[in-house]
Design a protein around this motif. Structure first.
Motif, PDB file in Angstrom:
ATOM      1  N   PHE A   1      -5.441 -18.832   0.635  1.00 48.94           N
ATOM      2  CA  PHE A   1      -4.954 -18.392   1.945  1.00 48.94           C
ATOM      3  C   PHE A   1      -4.544 -16.915   1.906  1.00 48.94           C
ATOM      4  CE2 PHE A   1      -1.307 -18.151   5.046  1.00 48.94           C
ATOM      5  CZ  PHE A   1      -2.084 -18.169   6.189  1.00 48.94           C
ATOM      6  N   GLU A   2      -3.762 -16.542   0.907  1.00 46.42           N
ATOM      7  CA  GLU A   2      -3.236 -15.175   0.841  1.00 46.42           C
ATOM      8  C   GLU A   2      -4.331 -14.141   0.592  1.00 46.42           C
ATOM      9  OE1 GLU A   2      -0.538 -15.796   1.924  1.00 46.42           O
ATOM     10  OE2 GLU A   2       1.058 -16.139   0.473  1.00 46.42           O
ATOM     11  N   THR A   3      -5.157 -14.422  -0.429  1.00 48.25           N
ATOM     12  CA  THR A   3      -6.092 -13.374  -0.843  1.00 48.25           C
ATOM     13  C   THR A   3      -7.361 -13.341   0.007  1.00 48.25           C
ATOM     14  OG1 THR A   3      -7.066 -14.821  -2.527  1.00 48.25           O
ATOM     15  CG2 THR A   3      -5.259 -13.391  -3.231  1.00 48.25           C
TER      16      THR A   3
ATOM     17  N   ASP B   1       2.695  -8.091  -0.196  1.00 50.30           N
ATOM     18  CA  ASP B   1       3.430  -9.367  -0.264  1.00 50.30           C
ATOM     19  C   ASP B   1       2.490 -10.514  -0.617  1.00 50.30           C
ATOM     20  OD1 ASP B   1       5.786  -8.101   0.547  1.00 50.30           O
ATOM     21  OD2 ASP B   1       5.584  -8.694   2.655  1.00 50.30           O
ATOM     22  N   GLU B   2       1.370 -10.579   0.080  1.00 48.65           N
ATOM     23  CA  GLU B   2       0.466 -11.725  -0.122  1.00 48.65           C
ATOM     24  C   GLU B   2      -0.158 -11.694  -1.513  1.00 48.65           C
ATOM     25  OE1 GLU B   2       1.373 -13.592   1.919  1.00 48.65           O
ATOM     26  OE2 GLU B   2       0.664 -13.376   3.972  1.00 48.65           O
ATOM     27  N   ASP B   3      -0.510 -10.518  -1.962  1.00 46.71           N
ATOM     28  CA  ASP B   3      -1.041 -10.436  -3.330  1.00 46.71           C
ATOM     29  C   ASP B   3       0.034 -10.865  -4.330  1.00 46.71           C
ATOM     30  OD1 ASP B   3      -3.639  -9.750  -2.847  1.00 46.71           O
ATOM     31  OD2 ASP B   3      -3.326  -7.591  -3.031  1.00 46.71           O
ATOM     32  N   TYR B   4       1.276 -10.491  -4.042  1.00 48.86           N
ATOM     33  CA  TYR B   4       2.381 -10.879  -4.921  1.00 48.86           C
ATOM     34  C   TYR B   4       2.586 -12.398  -4.882  1.00 48.86           C
ATOM     35  CZ  TYR B   4       7.042 -11.165  -6.950  1.00 48.86           C
ATOM     36  OH  TYR B   4       8.119 -11.501  -7.726  1.00 48.86           O
ATOM     37  N   HIS B   5       2.479 -12.998  -3.717  1.00 53.02           N
ATOM     38  CA  HIS B   5       2.612 -14.464  -3.637  1.00 53.02           C
ATOM     39  C   HIS B   5       1.509 -15.136  -4.456  1.00 53.02           C
ATOM     40  CE1 HIS B   5       4.628 -13.702   0.539  1.00 53.02           C
ATOM     41  NE2 HIS B   5       5.441 -13.457  -0.472  1.00 53.02           N
ATOM     42  N   ALA B   6       0.314 -14.585  -4.385  1.00 54.82           N
ATOM     43  CA  ALA B   6      -0.792 -15.144  -5.167  1.00 54.82           C
ATOM     44  C   ALA B   6      -0.534 -14.953  -6.669  1.00 54.82           C
ATOM     45  CB  ALA B   6      -2.109 -14.489  -4.761  1.00 54.82           C
TER      46      ALA B   6
ATOM     47  N   ASP C   1      11.506 -17.980  -1.923  1.00 56.20           N
ATOM     48  CA  ASP C   1      11.139 -16.553  -1.994  1.00 56.20           C
ATOM     49  C   ASP C   1      10.004 -16.266  -1.009  1.00 56.20           C
ATOM     50  OD1 ASP C   1      12.933 -16.332  -4.041  1.00 56.20           O
ATOM     51  OD2 ASP C   1      11.446 -16.079  -5.641  1.00 56.20           O
ATOM     52  N   HIS C   2       9.000 -17.132  -1.103  1.00 57.62           N
ATOM     53  CA  HIS C   2       7.822 -16.953  -0.255  1.00 57.62           C
ATOM     54  C   HIS C   2       8.230 -16.947   1.227  1.00 57.62           C
ATOM     55  CE1 HIS C   2       3.334 -18.183   0.348  1.00 57.62           C
ATOM     56  NE2 HIS C   2       3.694 -17.178   1.102  1.00 57.62           N
ATOM     57  N   LEU C   3       9.073 -17.908   1.553  1.00 56.49           N
ATOM     58  CA  LEU C   3       9.533 -18.041   2.926  1.00 56.49           C
ATOM     59  C   LEU C   3      10.241 -16.781   3.425  1.00 56.49           C
ATOM     60  CD1 LEU C   3       9.673 -20.185   5.129  1.00 56.49           C
ATOM     61  CD2 LEU C   3      11.924 -20.814   4.257  1.00 56.49           C
TER      62      LEU C   3
ATOM     63  N   ASP D   1       9.638 -13.785   2.778  1.00 52.33           N
ATOM     64  CA  ASP D   1       8.655 -12.791   3.228  1.00 52.33           C
ATOM     65  C   ASP D   1       7.913 -13.249   4.483  1.00 52.33           C
ATOM     66  OD1 ASP D   1       9.132 -10.967   1.157  1.00 52.33           O
ATOM     67  OD2 ASP D   1       7.726 -11.966  -0.188  1.00 52.33           O
ATOM     68  N   GLU D   2       7.694 -14.548   4.575  1.00 54.04           N
ATOM     69  CA  GLU D   2       6.857 -15.038   5.675  1.00 54.04           C
ATOM     70  C   GLU D   2       7.524 -14.917   7.049  1.00 54.04           C
ATOM     71  OE1 GLU D   2       3.763 -15.362   5.498  1.00 54.04           O
ATOM     72  OE2 GLU D   2       3.621 -15.343   3.332  1.00 54.04           O
ATOM     73  N   GLY D   3       8.849 -14.927   7.076  1.00 53.26           N
ATOM     74  CA  GLY D   3       9.518 -14.736   8.364  1.00 53.26           C
ATOM     75  C   GLY D   3       9.140 -13.379   8.950  1.00 53.26           C
TER      76      GLY D   3
HETATM   77 FE   FE2 Z   1       2.407 -15.397   1.765  1.00 54.55          FE
END
Ligand code: FE2
Ligand code: FE2
Length: 307
Positions: free
Chosen positions: A71-73, A106-111, A193-195, A197-199
């Motif tokens: 999803f992120e990448t 952020d998304e790359d970091y979540h991945a 943590d993920h959440l 960032d997602e807000g």
């Molecule tokens: Fe994310």
């Protein structure tokens, strides 16, 4: 209408700027919330005991982690990077493009965190994912919705709105996970943590859609509005989850008859009706993004907005 930047908040709060690496603990808590995996309530699986249940939960977590990476990448960052680099065929301000780049980070970091966790889990348990899936529902739903639009000028807008919808639905999904006390602390921690960032992301995508939707012409709004129910129909299925659960049961080494009974029980076990939390989020997104101010689009979406 001016874009409201989040760059300053990002500097202070982005998890990549503020959170330490988390290490998975070896304790009695679960890998994954039971409530999210209907297989855990199948009487046959329950009878097989805790070891099998743990297997089911661990493999379900592996899939969840892998879904996040996809999803992120592949989904969010494809669109976010196009916007950041000015390749998206609509002129967003520098502030918006700069924030889009922070979303990419952020998304790359979540991945990255997801990869770390998968590796830690493999090391700790000695068990690898039994199979890696390379698609999520959105991997199919977004290209199909885009392809369904005849005029190339409408395709990017469809993509923007589809990503914005999914970034607004996934958020609550992660929240439910982060609040489950039966799950290991570190796993809840990465979800929390993920959440965090997602807000910010959810507001970012709403802002972009608001600006985009106001500035495009009527023909574009009508064309995209008509494609939205098609997109939602494809997005809100659990085809891949069902495929996964079936494959998971198949590799549990159960006698053929027992296996068949468990798989038969799965059929119809995944309805996404109007009471589903994803629908509530989608409804909220439709209201916040201004899509419903457009009467023909409101009409197209009436099935989703009626409570
Ligand atoms: Fe994310
Ligand atoms: Fe996001």
């Amino acid at each position: 209408m001016n874009y409201q930047p989040h760059a300053q908040i990002w500097e202070q709060r982005a998890t990549i700027r503020t959170r330490p690496r988390r290490i998975i603990e070896n304790d009695e808590k679960s890998f994954y919330p039971k409530e999210r995996q209907p297989l855990c309530y199948d009487p046959i699986i329950v009878k097989l005991g805790d070891e099998v249940l743990d297997q089911v939960l661990l493999q379900s977590l592996y899939k969840y982690i892998n879904d996040i990476v996809i999803f992120e990448t592949e989904i969010v960052n494809k669109t976010a990077l196009d916007i950041a680099k000015g390749r998206f065929p609509f002129e967003f301000s520098f502030d918006a493009r700069y924030d889009a780049m922070s979303v990419v980070i952020d998304e790359d970091y979540h991945a990255f965190v997801a990869m770390d966790f998968q590796n830690q889990l493999e090391q700790q348990t000695g068990i690898k994912p039994f199979r890696t899936f390379d698609e999520i529902e959105l991997s199919r739903a977004i290209p199909r919705a885009i392809a369904s639009l005849a005029d190339p000028a409408h395709k990017a807008g469809m993509e923007l709105i589809a990503v914005a919808i999914s970034e607004n639905t996934v958020t609550s999904d992660v929240a439910a996970f982060a609040n489950d006390n039966t799950v290991k602390r570190s796993i809840k921690g990465i979800m929390a943590d993920h959440l965090a960032d997602e807000g910010r992301h959810s507001r970012f995508w709403i802002e972009l859609v608001k600006i985009y939707w106001r500035e495009i012409d009527e023909a574009s709004r009508i064309a995209i509005g008509e494609a939205l129910p098609r997109f939602l129909g494809e997005y809100l299925t659990n085809e891949i989850q069902k495929e996964f659960d079936t494959a998971l049961v198949e590799q549990l080494n159960l006698p053929q008859v027992v296996q068949k009974r468990v798989i038969d029980n799965l059929v119809g076990g995944y309805p996404i009706g109007s009471q589903h939390p994803m629908i509530a989020n989608i409804r909220r997104f439709f209201n916040a993004s201004g899509l419903l101010d457009h009467e023909p689009t409101r009409e197209q979406l009436k099935h989703y907005i009626a409570s």
